[in-house]
Design a protein around this motif. Structure first.
Motif, PDB file in Angstrom:
ATOM      1  N   VAL A 151       0.850  -1.190   0.000  1.00 34.24           N
ATOM      2  CA  VAL A 151       0.000   0.000   0.000  1.00 34.24           C
ATOM      3  C   VAL A 151       0.887   1.242   0.000  1.00 34.24           C
ATOM      4  O   VAL A 151       1.742   1.388   0.874  1.00 34.24           O
ATOM      5  CB  VAL A 151      -0.932   0.013   1.232  1.00 34.24           C
ATOM      6  CG1 VAL A 151      -1.786   1.269   1.248  1.00 34.24           C
ATOM      7  CG2 VAL A 151      -1.812  -1.226   1.246  1.00 34.24           C
ATOM      8  N   PRO A 152       0.725   2.145  -0.966  1.00 34.13           N
ATOM      9  CA  PRO A 152       1.525   3.374  -0.987  1.00 34.13           C
ATOM     10  C   PRO A 152       1.403   4.155   0.314  1.00 34.13           C
ATOM     11  O   PRO A 152       0.345   4.164   0.954  1.00 34.13           O
ATOM     12  CB  PRO A 152       0.933   4.160  -2.175  1.00 34.13           C
ATOM     13  CG  PRO A 152       0.357   3.104  -3.070  1.00 34.13           C
ATOM     14  CD  PRO A 152      -0.190   2.057  -2.130  1.00 34.13           C
ATOM     15  N   ASP A 153       2.484   4.826   0.687  1.00 33.75           N
ATOM     16  CA  ASP A 153       2.496   5.565   1.948  1.00 33.75           C
ATOM     17  C   ASP A 153       1.388   6.617   2.016  1.00 33.75           C
ATOM     18  O   ASP A 153       0.838   6.870   3.091  1.00 33.75           O
ATOM     19  CB  ASP A 153       3.859   6.240   2.142  1.00 33.75           C
ATOM     20  CG  ASP A 153       4.961   5.236   2.445  1.00 33.75           C
ATOM     21  OD1 ASP A 153       4.630   4.103   2.842  1.00 33.75           O
ATOM     22  OD2 ASP A 153       6.144   5.593   2.285  1.00 33.75           O
ATOM     23  N   ALA A 154       1.076   7.217   0.884  1.00 34.61           N
ATOM     24  CA  ALA A 154       0.030   8.255   0.892  1.00 34.61           C
ATOM     25  C   ALA A 154      -1.314   7.683   1.318  1.00 34.61           C
ATOM     26  O   ALA A 154      -2.078   8.334   2.049  1.00 34.61           O
ATOM     27  CB  ALA A 154      -0.090   8.883  -0.504  1.00 34.61           C
ATOM     28  N   ALA A 157      -1.294   6.890   5.092  1.00 33.65           N
ATOM     29  CA  ALA A 157      -1.533   8.100   5.875  1.00 33.65           C
ATOM     30  C   ALA A 157      -3.018   8.451   5.900  1.00 33.65           C
ATOM     31  O   ALA A 157      -3.551   8.878   6.933  1.00 33.65           O
ATOM     32  CB  ALA A 157      -0.732   9.261   5.286  1.00 33.65           C
ATOM     33  N   MET A 158      -3.709   8.234   4.780  1.00 31.28           N
ATOM     34  CA  MET A 158      -5.139   8.518   4.742  1.00 31.28           C
ATOM     35  C   MET A 158      -5.921   7.551   5.612  1.00 31.28           C
ATOM     36  O   MET A 158      -6.916   7.930   6.242  1.00 31.28           O
ATOM     37  CB  MET A 158      -5.638   8.466   3.299  1.00 31.28           C
ATOM     38  CG  MET A 158      -5.013   9.503   2.393  1.00 31.28           C
ATOM     39  SD  MET A 158      -6.240  10.286   1.345  1.00 31.28           S
ATOM     40  CE  MET A 158      -5.255  11.605   0.615  1.00 31.28           C
ATOM     41  N   LEU A 159      -5.470   6.316   5.674  1.00 30.17           N
ATOM     42  CA  LEU A 159      -6.121   5.349   6.551  1.00 30.17           C
ATOM     43  C   LEU A 159      -5.985   5.754   8.016  1.00 30.17           C
ATOM     44  O   LEU A 159      -6.930   5.641   8.804  1.00 30.17           O
ATOM     45  CB  LEU A 159      -5.510   3.961   6.344  1.00 30.17           C
ATOM     46  CG  LEU A 159      -6.024   3.163   5.158  1.00 30.17           C
ATOM     47  CD1 LEU A 159      -5.108   1.974   4.895  1.00 30.17           C
ATOM     48  CD2 LEU A 159      -7.448   2.695   5.383  1.00 30.17           C
ATOM     49  N   LEU A 297      -4.703   5.081  -7.402  1.00 31.21           N
ATOM     50  CA  LEU A 297      -5.541   5.782  -6.437  1.00 31.21           C
ATOM     51  C   LEU A 297      -4.706   6.747  -5.592  1.00 31.21           C
ATOM     52  O   LEU A 297      -5.149   7.856  -5.285  1.00 31.21           O
ATOM     53  CB  LEU A 297      -6.259   4.777  -5.535  1.00 31.21           C
ATOM     54  CG  LEU A 297      -7.257   5.364  -4.528  1.00 31.21           C
ATOM     55  CD1 LEU A 297      -8.351   6.142  -5.249  1.00 31.21           C
ATOM     56  CD2 LEU A 297      -7.877   4.244  -3.678  1.00 31.21           C
ATOM     57  N   ALA A 298      -3.491   6.331  -5.227  1.00 28.93           N
ATOM     58  CA  ALA A 298      -2.622   7.207  -4.447  1.00 28.93           C
ATOM     59  C   ALA A 298      -2.274   8.470  -5.229  1.00 28.93           C
ATOM     60  O   ALA A 298      -2.252   9.576  -4.669  1.00 28.93           O
ATOM     61  CB  ALA A 298      -1.349   6.460  -4.055  1.00 28.93           C
ATOM     62  N   LYS A 299      -2.016   8.318  -6.528  1.00 29.02           N
ATOM     63  CA  LYS A 299      -1.662   9.473  -7.357  1.00 29.02           C
ATOM     64  C   LYS A 299      -2.843  10.426  -7.534  1.00 29.02           C
ATOM     65  O   LYS A 299      -2.651  11.621  -7.792  1.00 29.02           O
ATOM     66  CB  LYS A 299      -1.179   9.000  -8.729  1.00 29.02           C
ATOM     67  CG  LYS A 299       0.174   8.293  -8.703  1.00 29.02           C
ATOM     68  CD  LYS A 299       0.585   7.846 -10.092  1.00 29.02           C
ATOM     69  CE  LYS A 299       1.944   7.165 -10.072  1.00 29.02           C
ATOM     70  NZ  LYS A 299       2.355   6.699 -11.426  1.00 29.02           N
TER      71      LYS A 299
END
Length: 322
Positions: A151-154, A157-159, A297-299
């Protein structure tokens, strides 16, 4: 003068029964050793953990952020995490061997793991609620297929922010979501399809994966993806789905909820897949597709995730806590 934090004892002690995260799940464990250096801050102590029901070879050194007190509230959280991960298995199982670290997403030890708690098409059959928070049988664990979703770090962080907004700040994702899951998945199909050779299996796999995500989301949201604080909101929305309200009538979870809740499903899928009869080759293919989707989705997170949660009335807050 208040005592220095360096002189305070670590918050957990030797022989203490605790709950400890492994990946996105929390298990009953016992602290068998504490390592705290002189002058060290209490939160920097290391703990050697023995997981209940597992051989000593699985004992592990962990930091404080992996551990939770053995309280009724935390046991309830562990139950919810287990509930999201356990599905009715069908047919024969297969997969690689591995220990507790071998499966699950890389969302391990994050605060966003707490309280998160699917049938569907290519992913397997529907869920069942976990009976308790104890570890499954070790032999059964080894027989499970596994995927490791990065899972991308971005999105991690949202989670975490999502968890804090709801469980700590008593806020809610506004509904209907301005960017529902259906819209997000349609946008991803429109983005990804032209990048693949037309009329090939690659396009078929993409469409099957997206259709599976949508079906899983619709069938799991009310069962295992909601925090306790969100359940009264879901109950109200559910009534509107079967009412004459033109804004909601005939709609589904994927038409109403957005990426905040979709992410909870995505980080749960490694454990969910492990409870199906999916072969390892199919699991690997699914992992690749989900990883591509998570990267996309992260982008585009700023375009889809809400920038502000809403604060419900005091009446709602009291109702959710009762």
């Amino acid at each position: 003068m208040a005592p220095s934090r360096q002189n305070q004892a670590p918050p957990y002690t030797k022989d203490e029964k605790v709950l400890c995260f492994h990946g996105d799940l929390m298990y009953e464990a016992k602290i068998i050793e504490v390592s705290a250096k002189p002058g060290q801050k209490p939160e920097d102590a290391q703990y050697r953990i023995h997981y209940k029901g597992w051989k000593a070879s699985w004992d592990d050194w962990v930091s404080q952020d992996r551990i939770r007190k053995f309280t009724d509230d935390n046991k309830q959280l562990a139950n919810q995490l287990q509930a999201q991960a356990r599905m009715r298995a069908s047919g024969h199982k297969g997969g690689k061997k591995g220990g507790p670290k071998a499966n699950g997403s890389e969302m391990s030890s994050a605060r966003g793991s707490e309280e998160r708690v699917a049938g569907a098409s290519s992913f397997g059959r529907g869920p069942r609620r976990g009976r308790d928070y104890e570890l499954e049988n070790e032999e059964t664990f080894h027989a499970r297929p596994s995927i490791k979703l990065i899972v991308p770090d971005a999105l991690k962080a949202m989670l975490v922010d999502d968890w804090e907004n709801i469980t700590k700040n008593n806020q809610l994702v506004p509904l209907p979501h301005p960017h529902p899951v259906t819209k997000i998945l349609d946008d991803y199909i429109a983005y990804e399809t032209p990048k693949r050779p037309a009329d090939t299996s690659q396009v078929d796999i993409l469409e099957e994966t997206v259709a599976g995500l949508k079906e899983y989301f619709d069938k799991t949201l009310g069962r295992i993806l909601l925090y306790r604080f969100e359940r009264p909101q879901f109950a109200d929305i559910h009534k509107k789905w079967i009412s004459d309200d033109p804004e909601f009538q005939g709609k589904s979870p994927s038409d109403t909820y957005g990426p905040e809740h979709l992410m909870r499903l995505l980080v749960s899928l490694p454990e969910l897949v492990a409870q199906t009869n999916m072969d390892q080759q199919s699991a690997n293919r699914l992992r690749e597709e989900l990883s591509k989707f998570c990267t996309w989705l992260a982008k585009n997170a700023v375009d889809y995730f809400v920038s502000q949660y809403e604060t419900p009335s005091q009446e709602y807050i009291q109702k959710a806590k009762d």
